[in-house]
Write a protein that holds these residues in place. Structure first.
Motif, mmCIF file in Angstrom:
data_model
loop_
_atom_site.group_PDB
_atom_site.id
_atom_site.type_symbol
_atom_site.label_atom_id
_atom_site.label_comp_id
_atom_site.label_asym_id
_atom_site.label_seq_id
_atom_site.Cartn_x
_atom_site.Cartn_y
_atom_site.Cartn_z
ATOM 1 N N UNK A 1 0.810 -1.215 0.000
ATOM 2 C CA UNK A 1 0.000 0.000 0.000
ATOM 3 C C UNK A 1 0.847 1.270 0.000
ATOM 4 N N UNK A 2 2.134 1.156 0.383
ATOM 5 C CA UNK A 2 3.012 2.326 0.351
ATOM 6 C C UNK A 2 3.515 2.635 -1.058
ATOM 7 N N UNK A 3 3.178 1.804 -2.037
ATOM 8 C CA UNK A 3 3.531 1.970 -3.444
ATOM 9 C C UNK A 3 5.045 1.917 -3.685
ATOM 10 N N UNK A 4 5.779 1.213 -2.794
ATOM 11 C CA UNK A 4 7.220 1.045 -3.011
ATOM 12 C C UNK A 4 7.768 -0.271 -2.484
ATOM 13 N N UNK A 5 7.061 -0.926 -1.566
ATOM 14 C CA UNK A 5 7.500 -2.224 -1.059
ATOM 15 C C UNK A 5 6.943 -3.321 -1.960
ATOM 16 N N UNK A 6 7.819 -4.240 -2.380
ATOM 17 C CA UNK A 6 7.406 -5.339 -3.243
ATOM 18 C C UNK A 6 7.324 -6.633 -2.434
ATOM 19 N N UNK A 7 6.387 -7.486 -2.819
ATOM 20 C CA UNK A 7 6.233 -8.799 -2.223
ATOM 21 C C UNK A 7 6.364 -9.818 -3.346
ATOM 22 N N UNK A 8 7.282 -10.782 -3.170
ATOM 23 C CA UNK A 8 7.638 -11.708 -4.238
ATOM 24 C C UNK A 8 7.606 -13.143 -3.737
ATOM 25 N N UNK A 9 6.942 -14.024 -4.502
ATOM 26 C CA UNK A 9 6.961 -15.446 -4.166
ATOM 27 C C UNK A 9 8.032 -16.145 -4.991
ATOM 28 N N UNK A 10 8.751 -17.070 -4.352
ATOM 29 C CA UNK A 10 9.770 -17.888 -5.013
ATOM 30 C C UNK A 10 9.285 -19.328 -4.993
ATOM 31 N N UNK A 11 8.706 -19.762 -6.081
ATOM 32 C CA UNK A 11 8.026 -21.050 -6.175
ATOM 33 C C UNK A 11 8.926 -22.230 -5.798
ATOM 34 N N UNK A 12 10.096 -22.340 -6.420
ATOM 35 C CA UNK A 12 10.956 -23.500 -6.173
ATOM 36 C C UNK A 12 11.759 -23.404 -4.875
ATOM 37 N N UNK A 13 11.788 -22.250 -4.269
ATOM 38 C CA UNK A 13 12.451 -22.106 -2.972
ATOM 39 C C UNK A 13 11.471 -22.239 -1.819
ATOM 40 N N UNK A 14 10.195 -22.213 -2.133
ATOM 41 C CA UNK A 14 9.180 -22.245 -1.088
ATOM 42 C C UNK A 14 9.327 -21.054 -0.161
#
Length: 153
Positions: free
Chosen positions: A130-143
């Motif tokens: 919501x701060x328009x600068x923090x990213x959230x990323x999923x790493x599928x093969x790393x769990x």
């Protein structure tokens, strides 16, 4: 949309355009004028004019850019649409290691990488807080899941 819901057949298709090799995700700018598509097989993102996709599809491509990684999948616009976060999955283990990148996309024809971020294996989906600068990323093969503070100003 109403036409497609009423009759979900090929009659609802307005146009078809080439979108690179293995297009996998799309994200639209807040004003609806530009559609960004990740072309996994080309290691690029492509920008299309949404208006032109309906009226003149052959000339809808506004520009494209290398993503600074291999096999881009997830996309998310942020910083009021000036930046595009890309999850470069390296899904097939060819080329560089997996990473995430941030591209400046103010001018689609000259979009370019402005930040590269180390990730786990097979980064797949990316979103912005919501701060328009923090990213959230999923790493599928790393769990795993990463919280990323962007440094682009």
């Amino acid at each position: 949309m109403a036409k497609a819901e009423a009759n979900p057949s090929s009659a609802a298709i307005v146009s078809t355009v080439n979108a690179g090799c293995s297009p996998v995700r799309a994200v639209e700018t807040a004003d609806g004028s530009t559609l960004w598509v990740s072309a996994r097989g080309d290691n690029r993102v492509l920008a299309f004019s949404t208006g032109m996709l309906e009226t003149n599809p052959g000339n809808a491509l506004l520009g494209y850019a290398d993503t600074g990684g291999t096999a881009p999948v997830g996309l998310r616009l942020f910083d009021s649409g000036k930046l595009l976060a890309v999850a470069n999955s390296n899904r097939f283990g060819t080329g560089s290691i997996a990473n995430a990148t941030v591209l400046s996309v103010v001018v689609p024809a000259s979009a370019s990488v402005v930040q590269t971020i180390s990730t786990g294996l097979f980064p797949r989906e990316i979103t912005v807080g919501s701060d328009d600068k923090t990213l959230y990323l999923t790493n599928y093969n790393s769990g795993s899941f990463q919280v990323i503070s962007t440094t682009v100003q």
